[in-house]
Design an enzyme around this catalytic site. Structure first.
Site, PDB file in Angstrom:
ATOM      1  N   SER A 682       0.806  -1.224   0.000  1.00  0.00           N
ATOM      2  CA  SER A 682       0.000   0.000   0.000  1.00  0.00           C
ATOM      3  C   SER A 682       0.836   1.271   0.000  1.00  0.00           C
ATOM      4  CB  SER A 682      -0.965  -0.009   1.182  1.00  0.00           C
ATOM      5  OG  SER A 682      -0.253   0.164   2.368  1.00  0.00           O
ATOM      6  N   LYS A 725      -6.342   3.854   8.807  1.00  0.00           N
ATOM      7  CA  LYS A 725      -5.335   4.765   8.255  1.00  0.00           C
ATOM      8  C   LYS A 725      -5.838   6.202   8.263  1.00  0.00           C
ATOM      9  CE  LYS A 725      -3.145   1.410   5.188  1.00  0.00           C
ATOM     10  NZ  LYS A 725      -3.028   0.943   3.804  1.00  0.00           N
TER      11      LYS A 725
END
Ligand code: ADP
Length: 785
Positions: A682, A725
């Site tokens: 990611s 996140k």
């Protein structure tokens, strides 16, 4: 002929009284007594210093343990202490009976009983009738000795030498295994004629009983009823044990256990198992290892709350109050909990789903569980399943294993002491599986209302009813939870707290609690908001509150020391003086300065404690086409970096980067903090952005973070953990977030008030990322969903 002697006072008027449980002591007889009670030691010590005379009296109620309530029979025995030994096995007192006495009055209880006494004399008889009575007794006694292997033949000879009826009766009585009450009756019979009559009766009974035993030994089938047979067998067993030199105390230990179990509420099946085990135990040598194993097993049976439940007090209003009292905000979760409790109230038989609280550490999962228990008036118990790989940890080991124990569920119930606690199973996502069996399937049985009324623990070898237990589970992440388990649970998510929420929770709950726990006065300590904010920003990096609470605790510890050293003033903690207690900040909030240099981009990571941001730094130096990667990057992350570099090389022209940038240079990508391992795809777009920033010498927009996987062709692919996140980025003051287009739906899980503080950009291609990262933000591709 009959004559009555007037009692003469040969003995002191006041004497200490030693209570005994099992036997009466007769004049002229020497008897050893086990001494357990410390008060009695004082009594013996004092007596030994003086004339060594004491009164030994039998207690009326053998079961009474409270010393002050112990009552003894009035007729007792004046005894002389012959010997007192204190050894490892116990303390033994040898006393010789001297005379019968009447306890007229107890004159003190402490440190031991003292009584005013009068000596009692026998009511003597003589004549033919007595002589023939004595002959009968001798004959009967001889028979008894013949029938009893434990009685020595010499006893008959000794008895033939006693020509006084009173002492003869006393001597024979003391050798017989009479019931304690019968012995007391004999002690109380002053009239020797009556004493002989009674003894005759007891001897006859004993002979009957003994000959019955003999017949049994010869295995003659008889119509004995079960209880007599059992009684007889027990007696036999006792004798054998005595012959083997086994301690009488072991026998009474088993009797004591039996009494304990008789008073305990047990289901039928459990009682059967207990009785069987007690029988087994009584046949074992106490020093044998099986004895300990069997004893421990019985202790478990005794300690478990088979039928003990607490009464539920389910008042929804009260429950609401308790939830609010201990928790700030979390409105949705509180409402859901209250609904859950309401259903339980209206339909107690309804077995709803199991609640599962998920979220990063320190977000209040345990404390919600505790509040539910408080609201229900139930006990609360919590076990961690983190790292449990062995099925036996849930279900226990079979007793054949050395050191076997029940599993954690049964252990938890023992700790709870009731069979309906609120039972929290922590970290259900960290259950493992290996060759030792699958703990998840055992857990399925625990949680399944269709099965858990008969949960089988290997150690107990008997089913335990778990259906009244209210299970709650917790997890940090949902993904690792095996789906059959997840299916049974209703997930309530705790996402973590924003800075403002943390400040509120700290001022309302945590600071007060810590001040009190550290013994400080609430009025003497003030934490300014600036100090709390400093703790959040400079000393913690978490979605929950654990570290913040710990840091507040550290400050309070420092203050406690100052108070202990004599400080009297009020303490005011601010962002300026907090370092005196916590040292230099562990984290610096340097978003702006760090990203002002070209080559630094901010990514977002998914961690066990919620989420985090990470800086990707790229630099370049003269060299030969190599790419150096540092910061403990995993294989997948390294591949992402290679992919990013290849993309840049193949699109150099388009990106305005000179073609030969790679010819005479080495590139270095570093991701601090270097000591923490990182992996996953990611960070792809972040690495690519950092490299582009470096190679085009343009710095990236401040307060921008991003996450997304990148392909060789520059397509941006979706990633996991978006919610965590985003929340982390928000905590660090990020304002703009780039996300893969396909992650758009993940924003549904994020609270509106957080979404309002952020600008989101959803991208499909790398071009779009770069445009947002470098150009002044004019047009928003997408703002808020
Ligand atoms: P978890 O079980 O999720 O790791 P805890 O329940 O142990 O977290 O919570 C950590 C600390 O934070 C506890 O002292 C708890 O009381 C406190 N806490 C968590 N959430 C809240 C809240 N919403 N309001 C007040 N205190 C909270």
């Amino acid at each position: 002929m009959e004559k009555t002697d007037k009692p003469e006072l040969n003995y002191p008027e006041i004497m200490p009284v030693l209570p005994v449980r099992d036997t009466a002591i007769f004049p002229m007889i020497i008897v050893p007594l086990m001494i357990k009670d410390d008060d009695n030691i004082n009594l013996i010590d004092d007596a030994l210093k003086g004339d060594k005379l004491i009164i030994v009296a039998m207690v009326k109620d053998k079961k009474k343990k409270d010393k002050d309530l112990i009552k003894t029979y009035k007729i007792a025995t004046i005894c002389k202490i012959i010997k007192f030994t204190s050894e490892k096995e116990g303390r033994v007192l040898a006393v010789q009976g001297l005379s019968r006495a009447n306890i007229d009055e107890i004159i003190s209880e402490h440190p031991y009983k003292q009584a005013r006494i009068t000596e009692l004399k026998n009511i003597e008889h003589s004549g033919k009738e007595i002589d023939s009575q004595m002959t009968d007794i001798w004959i009967l006694f001889k028979q008894i000795v013949n029938l009893s292997p434990h009685l020595a033949n010499e006893l008959v000879k000794i008895s033939l030498h006693i020509d006084q009826p009173g002492p003869l009766a006393d001597m024979i009585t003391s050798t017989l295994k009479l019931d304690r009450k019968k012995k007391q009756e004999m002690l109380e019979t002053l009239d020797v004629k009556k004493r002989l009559e009674k003894l005759n009766l007891f001897l006859n009974e004993e002979i009957q009983f003994k000959s019955m035993g003999k017949e049994l030994q010869e295995e003659v089938e008889m119509g004995l009823d079960q209880s007599k047979r059992e009684y007889y067998l027990k007696e036999q067993l006792k004798t054998i044990k005595e012959k083997l030199g086994m301690d009488q105390s072991e026998i009474s230990e088993i009797e004591e256990l039996q009494e304990k179990f008789d008073e305990k509420d047990l289901p039928k099946d459990a009682r059967k198992v207990v009785n069987k085990e007690l029988k087994r135990l009584s046949k074992m040598q106490p020093i044998s290892p099986e004895y300990t194993v069997s004893r421990t097993y019985l202790d478990w049976f005794f300690d478990l709350p088979w039928l003990d439940s607490t009464d539920d007090m389910l008042d929804i209003k009260q429950a609401e109050k308790i939830l609010h009292q201990h928790h700030y905000n979390l409105e949705k979760i509180k409402q859901r909990i209250l609904e859950y409790l309401s259903v339980r109230k209206l339909n107690p038989a309804h077995k709803g789903p199991i609640l599962c609280f998920t979220g990063p550490p320190g977000t209040g999962k345990t404390s919600l569980g505790r509040s539910i228990a408080e609201a229900l008036g139930r006990k609360f118990i919590r076990i961690s399943l983190g790292g449990v790989r062995d099925e036996a940890e849930i279900r226990g080991h079979r007793r054949t294993y050395v050191g076997a124990l029940p599993g954690r569920i049964i252990q938890g119930l023992k700790k709870a002491g009731s069979n309906n606690p609120v039972f929290m199973l922590d970290e259900i996502d960290k259950l493992g599986t290996d060759f030792r069996g699958d703990p998840a399937s055992a857990l399925l049985e625990v949680l399944d209302p269709e099965q858990n009324f008969s949960f089988a623990d290997h150690y107990l070898e008997l089913e335990f009813d778990l259906s009244k237990v209210m299970f709650i589970t917790t997890a940090n992440q949902l993904d690792p939870i095996p789906s059959p388990l997840l299916d049974r649970m209703e997930v309530l998510e705790l996402v973590g707290y924003t800075e403002d929420e943390k400040i509120n929770i700290a001022t309302r709950f945590l600071i007060k609690r810590q001040i009190i726990e550290h013994g400080l006065a609430i009025k003497k300590v003030l934490f300014r908001k600036s100090a709390i904010r400093k703790i959040i920003r400079g000393y913690t990096r978490e979605a929950g509150l654990r570290n913040m609470e710990r840091e507040i605790g550290s400050v309070c510890r420092g203050l406690a020391r100052r108070v202990a050293e004599g400080a009297k003033d009020k303490f005011i903690i601010t962002d300026k003086n907090i370092h005196e207690f916590l040292g230099n900040p562990k984290f610096t909030s340097d978003l702006q300065t760090r990203t002002s240099i070209p080559g630094v981009a901010i990514g977002m990571a998914w961690t066990a404690s919620g989420g985090d941001i990470l800086f990707v730094e790229a630099t370049m130096m003269p060299g030969q086409k190599s790419l150096v990667l540092t910061g403990q990057l995993g294989e997948i992350m390294k591949e992402s970096a290679q992919t990013a570099l290849s993309y840049i090389r193949s699109n150099a022209k388009h990106l305005n980067i000179s073609d030969d940038f790679y010819q005479n240079h080495d590139l270095h990508i570093h991701v601090p903090a270097g000591a923490i391992p990182k992996d996953g795809p990611s960070a792809g777009i972040t690495i690519l952005t950092a490299l582009t920033s470096l190679l085009t010498s343009r710095s990236i927009k401040p307060q921008l973070s991003m996450t997304g996987e990148v392909t060789l062709r520059g397509a941006v692919l979706p990633v996991g953990g978006v919610k965590e996140k985003v929340l982390a980025a928000n905590r660090y003051g990020i304002k703009h977030i780039i996300l893969p287009h396909d992650n758009r739906r993940d924003l549904d899980d994020i609270p509106d008030k957080i979404k309002k503080q952020l600008n989101f950009y959803f991208v499909k291609q790398m071009d779009e990322v770069l445009k947002i990262a470098f150009n002044p933000i004019k047009k928003k591709l997408c703002k808020k969903t």
